[in-house]
Enzyme design. Structure first.
Site, short mmCIF file in Angstrom:
data_model
loop_
_atom_site.label_atom_id
_atom_site.label_comp_id
_atom_site.label_asym_id
_atom_site.label_seq_id
_atom_site.Cartn_x
_atom_site.Cartn_y
_atom_site.Cartn_z
N HIS B 253 0.83 -1.20 0.00
CA HIS B 253 0.00 0.00 0.00
C HIS B 253 0.87 1.27 0.00
CE1 HIS B 253 -3.65 2.31 1.25
NE2 HIS B 253 -2.74 3.08 1.82
N GLU B 254 1.79 1.33 0.95
CA GLU B 254 2.65 2.52 1.04
C GLU B 254 3.55 2.63 -0.19
OE1 GLU B 254 1.76 4.59 3.17
OE2 GLU B 254 0.59 3.24 4.44
N HIS B 257 1.81 4.65 -2.76
CA HIS B 257 1.99 6.08 -2.46
C HIS B 257 3.38 6.55 -2.88
CE1 HIS B 257 -1.69 6.87 -0.27
NE2 HIS B 257 -1.46 5.93 0.63
N GLU B 292 -4.45 8.01 -2.70
CA GLU B 292 -4.98 6.74 -2.20
C GLU B 292 -5.35 5.82 -3.36
OE1 GLU B 292 -4.63 6.26 0.88
OE2 GLU B 292 -5.67 4.34 1.17
#
Lengths: 510, 510
Positions: B253-254, B257, B292
């Site tokens: 997830h990160e 980003h 996101e």
């Protein structure tokens, strides 16, 4: 908070922020971050300088009267403003940028042992420091102006006779030692796992009194201590798995620095008296030499004493059962006090350490004086290592590239290591004289008594007093090498069986 | 650099510095450092705001003309200046101080699972955000003013119908799933050593294309990504040794980003188009929702797909041979796509995740609207978890204290997680439509093709376009939940054997 305090706090905040950026760059930052980081540091640095040179700050400092400590803070601010006004803004900005870039290049040059990589940055660094010296002004040698940034009041004219006195003592002592059999020290180069080294180093730092709720230990190429107020004082170490002493004594050394910063009175946080305004550096210690006196005191006077290892060697054996299986306390104590000419300053013994310093000081003085060109520096370095220590420098990484200082723009700071040695012995002599029970507490491993004496007499004051004032207050006299010379002669005389009595010792070694 | 660029670079530097201070506070700083750190951040924050509101900066922005990208940058600066001028300086300073302190208190409150510890800070945070909303101005609900800081243009009036549409889809789908047998997932809670989790997570992040010469992975209580220009983009994860999915998917997830930030055009570094001037935050992504969409896309669309684990499950088995000895790819893929109501947002499955978001959004909207008091928040939270998910909240740590957002002052940011889900599916649909060969490359584990499409269409532009403009440019339309609903129905319909065909699926789940 009055206007002066409010503005001083803002400036100190920015200096602490610079320290955070610096710490991160040297311990955490990925390589790609160096360019933008240099710009970020230059921006914060320029802002701090802008705040410092704001006429409203000068006016606020001039308006301070009355209470002594605040008057001293205001006077220090005014002195720094006066000095900084003489430095062109462009020079400050270029120096800040260059410092950040040069450290990055130095790290790469050192890794590749290639001085040529670093030479352009160092050349520019010397030029900018020459400009800085001219801007700041000096009476004798341009090097004096740089010295003064680290050790207020120190000049080439004071330093050189002191160095001569030390040399007259150290060289014959070293010669005498080299004629004696060397103790065993092979076991220091056995395999010491990094994780255990780090754990043990931190445990010993905490035993001295380093408060890790206000600090932390990391790894970096060159060990250092840095503070973001007394509430966050960080140290680093360099761990080599085939060399125990580096990280171990390096950590005790940085711990001495860190306890100084952690011991500054809370009231001085965010004030001028925890700020080196001229150097745009957040620091609580009175000067670099005073700071070094504390790292030396804890590392050498305590950390290399027989009493210390009588207490702590068992811990070491638990941490490294294999490497130290056939070693006892006496052998360990002798090994870590071996005097042996070596290439690396941070790994040098107490006696040859000063010779490493004198080498650097004379070279940087010559660079600043324009008598030595950067391109000739490796050759000059290597020649001096040969003549002073009898060693051949095999590569630049173990020679002229070993220290971070020049890449960090710290020309003029090296003398303070030896000044620190001298001051450490003066302070220790004063402490044991004023508190006769002190040495007995140290024999029991109770370091709080020494730490408290140092806190009361030195740490708490931050930068309230100049190094000279502090020495006068604490020892009743100025810089005096005698306690240091007595300590070295006594210690090595005993360890190497050089003398039967104190009198004979002095005759033999002087 | 012209005057506008020079001043913009200085402001961006300060915002990057704030990010460094923030990262350090959350990953490295000793507890004792929190007080001074809050002051340091408040000082830098105030300086950035001062630079932004300097009339000379406004004049420089007004003087910009001509080239499109620079005009956009100047307009964004003028918009931010106009908004910030409406916020009292005292409020900004108090918010900055409170954010830093509240995060520290929140971390302690969460560790002790004691909401009462955190309630005073949260109460003040709500009050200050109410004042902020009033200062910024709004047409409908005061919450709109806060929403707008994270997702320009989004309002309660747009959000609520979208949420209703999602709820109308999610709730019946969840009910249908709960009537089907659950796959095995016990093995996810076996013992997964932390060091191996960290190593593997980083390896998978790099395989996606995260460049660690411009980044690093650390641990923190709440995972996050933060950038100090595209050259230094850091991510964190939270490792639990008895739960594999947390760190693994958290890191993917990160990574989404981080790749967004690393993909911003170098020319945008140190400009307004890599700065959230209103939020005083250095960030390259167009909005929180757009950001996101990228974390969700890489974590869920790619990282939870069957094709991904067909390729990477063998790596997992090498890293954790014991824990995964009796597990095959199909079982693992099913397990990490289990839909099961749970307490913790960051561990929730894709379907119930939106329900966690809606809960937070409605509670914070009520807090800001003055319809809910902070003291009643845990009860409201727990009641909603019971009614939405059928679960009892055993303690505040697993309830109202689980997220860092409110302590960081980020009220109004939660909707952007669900907006991100919606946008991710829109972008993915556009990518596969525009590059028909894309899915075949993903089946071969070649993530560069997707990353390059995203870089060309989204990442490189930084904050040049608003989220709405970006959606229009890339997909030809505005916010549209249909691709997201189709994706969820299709995926879970297949995994839980709910439908035979697409048509039947839509009839059953809507």
């Amino acid at each position: 908070m009055n206007e002066f305090e409010r503005r001083s706090a803002e400036i100190n905040d920015l200096l602490c922020v610079l320290n955070v950026l610096n710490w991160d760059a040297r311990t955490q930052m990925p390589a790609g971050g160096s360019g933008p980081r240099a710009q970020q540091m230059a921006t914060v640095s320029a802002l701090a300088q802008e705040k410092l040179l704001d006429p409203a700050y000068e006016a606020a400092a001039q308006a301070v009267g009355g209470e002594d400590v605040e008057t001293r803070a205001a006077q220090q601010a005014l002195d720094a403003i006066s000095a900084l006004k003489r430095i062109p803004a462009g020079l400050t900005r270029e120096l800040a940028l260059l410092k950040s870039e040069a450290q990055e290049v130095w790290a790469r040059a050192r890794a590749e042992s290639d001085f040529g990589l670093f030479a352009p940055q160092l050349t520019r660094m010397v030029e900018l420091n020459q400009q800085l010296a001219e801007a700041l002004g000096y009476e004798g040698h341009p090097y004096d102006a740089l010295l003064n940034m680290y050790e207020p009041g120190l000049t080439v004219d004071t330093l050189m006779p002191l160095f001569a006195q030390l040399r007259a003592h150290h060289v014959p002592l070293l010669q005498a030692i080299q004629q004696r059999p060397q103790p065993r020290s092979d076991f220091l180069n056995r395999w010491y796992p990094a994780a255990a080294q780090k754990r043990l180093s931190l445990a010993l730092a905490q035993k001295f009194g380093y408060d890790i709720s206000r600090g932390r230990l990391d790894e970096s190429a060159h060990p250092f201590e840095i503070s973001f107020t007394r509430q966050d004082v960080r140290i680093t170490t360099r761990i080599q798995e085939n060399f125990l002493s580096g990280a171990l004594f390096g950590t005790l050394h940085e711990t001495g620095h860190a306890m100084y910063e952690q011991g500054v009175r809370p009231e001085l946080s965010r004030t001028v008296l925890a700020s080196d305004l001229l150097g745009l550096y957040a620091v609580g210690g009175a000067s670099y030499g005073t700071h070094e006196s504390q790292s030396r005191l804890w590392e050498n006077r305590i950390g290399r004493s027989r009493a210390y290892w009588d207490l702590h060697f068992p811990q070491l054996q638990v941490a490294f059962p294999e490497a130290l299986a056939d070693v006892d306390t006496a052998a360990f104590h002798r090994a870590v006090n071996t005097v042996r000419p070596s290439l690396i300053r941070v790994e040098a013994d107490e006696l040859t350490y000063d010779l490493h310093i004198m080498l650097r000081v004379e070279l940087e003085r010559a660079l600043i004086g324009g008598e030595l060109a950067v391109k000739d520096l490796p050759e000059a370095w290597n020649a001096r290592i040969k003549s002073d220590l009898g060693l051949d420098v095999p590569d630049d990484a173990r020679g002229v590239l070993q220290d971070i200082h020049w890449s960090a723009g710290m020309i003029g700071s090296f003398p303070t290591y030896t000044i620190g040695n001298v001051m450490a012995s003066q302070f220790y002599a004063a402490a044991t004289q004023q508190r006769p029970e002190l040495e007995a507490t140290l024999l029991r491993g109770e370091y709080a008594s020494l730490r408290e004496w140092l806190t009361d007499n030195i740490y708490q004051h931050g930068r309230t007093y100049t190094p000279h004032e502090l020495l006068e207050r604490v020892t009743g006299r100025g810089l005096d090498p005698q306690p240091y010379l007595d300590y070295l002669s006594g210690k090595y005389g005993e360890l190497y069986g050089l003398v039967a009595s104190n009198t004979a010792q002095k005759e033999q070694t002087l």
